[in-house]
Motif scaffolding. Sequence first.
Motif, PDB file in Angstrom:
ATOM      1  N   GLY A 152     -21.861  32.055  -4.960  1.00 57.82           N
ATOM      2  CA  GLY A 152     -23.226  31.886  -4.480  1.00 57.82           C
ATOM      3  C   GLY A 152     -23.325  31.210  -3.128  1.00 57.82           C
ATOM      4  N   SER A 153     -24.544  31.223  -2.566  1.00 61.08           N
ATOM      5  CA  SER A 153     -24.753  30.729  -1.201  1.00 61.08           C
ATOM      6  C   SER A 153     -24.552  29.222  -1.081  1.00 61.08           C
ATOM      7  CB  SER A 153     -26.147  31.112  -0.711  1.00 61.08           C
ATOM      8  OG  SER A 153     -27.147  30.623  -1.567  1.00 61.08           O
ATOM      9  N   ASP A 154     -24.823  28.446  -2.150  1.00 58.93           N
ATOM     10  CA  ASP A 154     -24.575  26.993  -2.088  1.00 58.93           C
ATOM     11  C   ASP A 154     -23.087  26.710  -1.913  1.00 58.93           C
ATOM     12  OD1 ASP A 154     -27.197  26.346  -2.266  1.00 58.93           O
ATOM     13  OD2 ASP A 154     -27.139  25.574  -4.328  1.00 58.93           O
ATOM     14  N   ALA A 155     -22.266  27.412  -2.687  1.00 59.20           N
ATOM     15  CA  ALA A 155     -20.814  27.235  -2.573  1.00 59.20           C
ATOM     16  C   ALA A 155     -20.332  27.673  -1.191  1.00 59.20           C
ATOM     17  CB  ALA A 155     -20.098  28.031  -3.656  1.00 59.20           C
ATOM     18  N   MET A 203     -24.268  19.887  -3.300  1.00 60.14           N
ATOM     19  CA  MET A 203     -23.367  20.456  -2.301  1.00 60.14           C
ATOM     20  C   MET A 203     -22.007  19.763  -2.284  1.00 60.14           C
ATOM     21  SD  MET A 203     -24.892  22.952  -0.703  1.00 60.14           S
ATOM     22  CE  MET A 203     -26.474  23.629  -0.208  1.00 60.14           C
ATOM     23  N   LEU A 204     -22.001  18.451  -2.459  1.00 60.48           N
ATOM     24  CA  LEU A 204     -20.790  17.658  -2.271  1.00 60.48           C
ATOM     25  C   LEU A 204     -19.631  18.058  -3.179  1.00 60.48           C
ATOM     26  CD1 LEU A 204     -19.710  15.407  -0.494  1.00 60.48           C
ATOM     27  CD2 LEU A 204     -20.524  13.743  -2.182  1.00 60.48           C
ATOM     28  N   PRO A 205     -19.859  18.336  -4.472  1.00 62.78           N
ATOM     29  CA  PRO A 205     -18.711  18.697  -5.332  1.00 62.78           C
ATOM     30  C   PRO A 205     -17.969  19.952  -4.854  1.00 62.78           C
ATOM     31  CG  PRO A 205     -20.600  18.106  -6.677  1.00 62.78           C
ATOM     32  CD  PRO A 205     -21.092  18.197  -5.265  1.00 62.78           C
ATOM     33  N   TRP A 206     -18.696  20.950  -4.346  1.00 59.46           N
ATOM     34  CA  TRP A 206     -18.041  22.147  -3.834  1.00 59.46           C
ATOM     35  C   TRP A 206     -17.113  21.798  -2.675  1.00 59.46           C
ATOM     36  CZ3 TRP A 206     -18.753  26.234  -6.867  1.00 59.46           C
ATOM     37  CH2 TRP A 206     -19.959  26.416  -7.537  1.00 59.46           C
ATOM     38  N   ALA A 207     -17.625  20.955  -1.766  1.00 55.44           N
ATOM     39  CA  ALA A 207     -16.844  20.583  -0.584  1.00 55.44           C
ATOM     40  C   ALA A 207     -15.647  19.711  -0.955  1.00 55.44           C
ATOM     41  CB  ALA A 207     -17.739  19.850   0.415  1.00 55.44           C
ATOM     42  N   LYS A 208     -15.845  18.753  -1.863  1.00 54.28           N
ATOM     43  CA  LYS A 208     -14.758  17.854  -2.263  1.00 54.28           C
ATOM     44  C   LYS A 208     -13.599  18.624  -2.885  1.00 54.28           C
ATOM     45  CE  LYS A 208     -16.999  13.378  -3.052  1.00 54.28           C
ATOM     46  NZ  LYS A 208     -17.372  12.371  -4.089  1.00 54.28           N
ATOM     47  N   THR A 209     -13.919  19.586  -3.718  1.00 53.77           N
ATOM     48  CA  THR A 209     -12.862  20.358  -4.386  1.00 53.77           C
ATOM     49  C   THR A 209     -11.915  20.974  -3.366  1.00 53.77           C
ATOM     50  OG1 THR A 209     -14.313  20.864  -6.251  1.00 53.77           O
ATOM     51  CG2 THR A 209     -12.389  22.277  -5.947  1.00 53.77           C
ATOM     52  N   TYR A 210     -12.493  21.576  -2.328  1.00 59.03           N
ATOM     53  CA  TYR A 210     -11.668  22.232  -1.316  1.00 59.03           C
ATOM     54  C   TYR A 210     -10.877  21.217  -0.492  1.00 59.03           C
ATOM     55  CZ  TYR A 210     -10.324  24.783   2.866  1.00 59.03           C
ATOM     56  OH  TYR A 210      -9.597  25.317   3.907  1.00 59.03           O
ATOM     57  N   ILE A 211     -11.532  20.180   0.002  1.00 63.36           N
ATOM     58  CA  ILE A 211     -10.883  19.219   0.894  1.00 63.36           C
ATOM     59  C   ILE A 211      -9.794  18.426   0.185  1.00 63.36           C
ATOM     60  CG2 ILE A 211     -11.228  17.081   2.203  1.00 63.36           C
ATOM     61  CD1 ILE A 211     -12.057  19.583   3.699  1.00 63.36           C
ATOM     62  N   MET A 219     -16.424  42.112   1.399  1.00 62.72           N
ATOM     63  CA  MET A 219     -16.215  40.681   1.212  1.00 62.72           C
ATOM     64  C   MET A 219     -17.216  40.051   0.243  1.00 62.72           C
ATOM     65  SD  MET A 219     -15.203  39.402   5.022  1.00 62.72           S
ATOM     66  CE  MET A 219     -15.183  37.700   4.458  1.00 62.72           C
ATOM     67  N   ASN A 220     -17.989  40.865  -0.446  1.00 58.32           N
ATOM     68  CA  ASN A 220     -18.965  40.363  -1.431  1.00 58.32           C
ATOM     69  C   ASN A 220     -20.006  39.442  -0.795  1.00 58.32           C
ATOM     70  OD1 ASN A 220     -17.466  41.608  -3.567  1.00 58.32           O
ATOM     71  ND2 ASN A 220     -16.067  39.855  -3.571  1.00 58.32           N
ATOM     72  N   THR A 221     -20.400  39.725   0.457  1.00 58.99           N
ATOM     73  CA  THR A 221     -21.411  38.901   1.130  1.00 58.99           C
ATOM     74  C   THR A 221     -22.708  38.956   0.334  1.00 58.99           C
ATOM     75  OG1 THR A 221     -20.413  39.470   3.257  1.00 58.99           O
ATOM     76  CG2 THR A 221     -22.619  38.491   3.303  1.00 58.99           C
ATOM     77  N   PRO A 222     -23.254  37.803  -0.081  1.00 63.14           N
ATOM     78  CA  PRO A 222     -24.496  37.797  -0.875  1.00 63.14           C
ATOM     79  C   PRO A 222     -25.634  38.519  -0.162  1.00 63.14           C
ATOM     80  CG  PRO A 222     -23.462  35.627  -0.939  1.00 63.14           C
ATOM     81  CD  PRO A 222     -22.693  36.443   0.074  1.00 63.14           C
ATOM     82  N   ASP A 223     -26.474  39.224  -0.928  1.00 63.42           N
ATOM     83  CA  ASP A 223     -27.548  40.037  -0.350  1.00 63.42           C
ATOM     84  C   ASP A 223     -28.530  39.214   0.475  1.00 63.42           C
ATOM     85  OD1 ASP A 223     -26.481  42.308  -1.483  1.00 63.42           O
ATOM     86  OD2 ASP A 223     -27.764  42.233  -3.275  1.00 63.42           O
ATOM     87  N   SER A 250     -30.321  26.657   5.072  1.00 63.79           N
ATOM     88  CA  SER A 250     -29.001  26.708   4.451  1.00 63.79           C
ATOM     89  C   SER A 250     -28.521  28.144   4.256  1.00 63.79           C
ATOM     90  CB  SER A 250     -28.999  25.964   3.110  1.00 63.79           C
ATOM     91  OG  SER A 250     -29.937  26.543   2.222  1.00 63.79           O
ATOM     92  N   ASP A 251     -29.457  29.087   4.033  1.00 64.90           N
ATOM     93  CA  ASP A 251     -29.045  30.486   3.903  1.00 64.90           C
ATOM     94  C   ASP A 251     -28.493  31.010   5.226  1.00 64.90           C
ATOM     95  OD1 ASP A 251     -29.660  30.585   1.257  1.00 64.90           O
ATOM     96  OD2 ASP A 251     -31.454  31.835   1.469  1.00 64.90           O
ATOM     97  N   ALA A 252     -29.125  30.615   6.326  1.00 66.21           N
ATOM     98  CA  ALA A 252     -28.625  31.024   7.643  1.00 66.21           C
ATOM     99  C   ALA A 252     -27.258  30.413   7.912  1.00 66.21           C
ATOM    100  CB  ALA A 252     -29.618  30.613   8.740  1.00 66.21           C
ATOM    101  N   LEU A 253     -27.077  29.148   7.493  1.00 61.54           N
ATOM    102  CA  LEU A 253     -25.769  28.502   7.620  1.00 61.54           C
ATOM    103  C   LEU A 253     -24.724  29.260   6.827  1.00 61.54           C
ATOM    104  CD1 LEU A 253     -23.809  26.196   8.356  1.00 61.54           C
ATOM    105  CD2 LEU A 253     -24.731  24.912   6.423  1.00 61.54           C
ATOM    106  N   ALA A 254     -25.076  29.639   5.613  1.00 58.48           N
ATOM    107  CA  ALA A 254     -24.149  30.407   4.778  1.00 58.48           C
ATOM    108  C   ALA A 254     -23.829  31.754   5.420  1.00 58.48           C
ATOM    109  CB  ALA A 254     -24.739  30.616   3.386  1.00 58.48           C
ATOM    110  N   ALA A 255     -24.825  32.370   6.080  1.00 61.68           N
ATOM    111  CA  ALA A 255     -24.605  33.653   6.735  1.00 61.68           C
ATOM    112  C   ALA A 255     -23.590  33.525   7.861  1.00 61.68           C
ATOM    113  CB  ALA A 255     -25.931  34.193   7.278  1.00 61.68           C
ATOM    114  N   VAL A 256     -23.780  32.507   8.710  1.00 56.49           N
ATOM    115  CA  VAL A 256     -22.830  32.278   9.799  1.00 56.49           C
ATOM    116  C   VAL A 256     -21.455  31.940   9.227  1.00 56.49           C
ATOM    117  CG1 VAL A 256     -22.262  30.781  11.760  1.00 56.49           C
ATOM    118  CG2 VAL A 256     -24.615  31.576  11.431  1.00 56.49           C
ATOM    119  N   GLY A 257     -21.444  31.094   8.188  1.00 62.13           N
ATOM    120  CA  GLY A 257     -20.177  30.695   7.581  1.00 62.13           C
ATOM    121  C   GLY A 257     -19.440  31.833   6.927  1.00 62.13           C
ATOM    122  N   SER A 258     -20.184  32.765   6.350  1.00 60.01           N
ATOM    123  CA  SER A 258     -19.538  33.894   5.661  1.00 60.01           C
ATOM    124  C   SER A 258     -18.816  34.826   6.627  1.00 60.01           C
ATOM    125  CB  SER A 258     -20.581  34.692   4.864  1.00 60.01           C
ATOM    126  OG  SER A 258     -21.471  35.370   5.738  1.00 60.01           O
TER     127      SER A 258
END
Length: 455
Positions: A265-268, A352-360, A121-125, A45-53
């Motif tokens: 954070g990376s989960d969001a 994970m789901l609440p973060w995604a629902k809020t945006y969508i 862009m405040n990319t997490p460390d 998931s951290d790698a996913l967040a990295a690509v997503g960021s």
Amino acid sequence: MEKDMTKGRPLPVILKFILPLIIGNIFQQLYNMADTIIVGRYVGSDALAAVGSTGTIMFLIVGFAQGITAGFSVLTAQRFGAKDNEGVKSSVANGILLSLIFTVLLSALSMLSMHTLLKLMNTPDNIFQDAYTYIMIISAGLGATIFYNLFSSYLRAVGNSKIPLVFLVFSAALNVILDLVLIINVKMGVAGAAYATVISQGVSAILCLIYIYIRIPSLAPNRRHWKLHGQESRNQLAVGIPMALQFAITASGTMIMQAAINLFGSDAVASFTAASKLQNLVTQGMMAMGQTMATYSGQNFGKGDIGRIRQGVKAALGTCVVYALVAAVLVCLLLKPALGLFFTGGVDMNSMLPWAKTYIYMSVIFYIPLSSIFVFRNTMQGCGYGFLPMMGGVAELIARLVVALISMAVGSYALACFCDPAAWLAAAIFTGVSYLFVMKDIRKKYENPAMASMK
């Protein structure tokens, strides 16, 4: 195969042209999603967040490339509509030479500024190094993206929307295969995903070029055309640079939004990334309509049939309203199962789901104004008007900036998610009013027999 969009009822002409574009855009999103899905499931998931960021930075770089190349093809579409065959070939050669120059400049600039940009862009460390690796490879291979988009734009300029689809489907399949090999077997991590993207786009560019020279002789320049023409360069840059800047300005706003999301954070970031990928997939029809209207308006502007442009815009807006409603329902229904594709069983989906629902759930309310932006903006660009569509991007930027700054000040994730809807609403109003002004301006010029040629 060429398609003259100056004849026939506008709605059937538009729908016939747009269908391959929708399919092609969806495939393009699918192979972009393949990177994130395979990275998320096999690297973490951290790698996913990295690509997503890096998504908003990619939008900035790739969007600028798409804008400049689409702008170069506007002159081609206008000359095709005016039946100026020699002018078509000359505009193609000139655009290729200009694109070579921009490839060098954009690649160098993006690579030199990337480390600083990720910091701003405040990319997490914990995901910074992976993010930097991924986006640097994409930047180094920017030429593949530029020339695939350029050659595809030339094919669409003469009404051919099917062949870019064929090559894109092939490229999507190749991208997935390379993802699996480089990420899973070779263990290259996020670097493997980046290399897969660059290689697959490069193959698509080469296939498009070969097809143009073999099957579309009207687009294939001869030896005498291979030089930079001052007037043609000015015409192409006058449209291409504002279109590129419009993408860049819009992307700057999304980068500000990403900076606000990164604070949570990376989960969001990972959840937002997955939700954004799904939304990008189901809204591809809106972007395809924009591509369609750029070609449609360009050809009809070249012919001088302004009334037909208006008819096409009305048909496109009606289609977009229906599409926006269907897309809103689809994205809500598919959100939960789609998130499961991005994460392994070890990830707590309930977190994970609440973060995604809020945006969508916040975004779908504004799909109709979002879809109208593409119609108004691309119609104006097809007619050779670059400044007002670019200022629509400024309206988006201001809206995102204001909402993002407030969200960071009060620490509200919901407000950070509202950056997109606020930008869409601001741009829809601005581009709608601008379109009315442009149509009025064009009508006055065509009614004036002494008008300077805009072709």
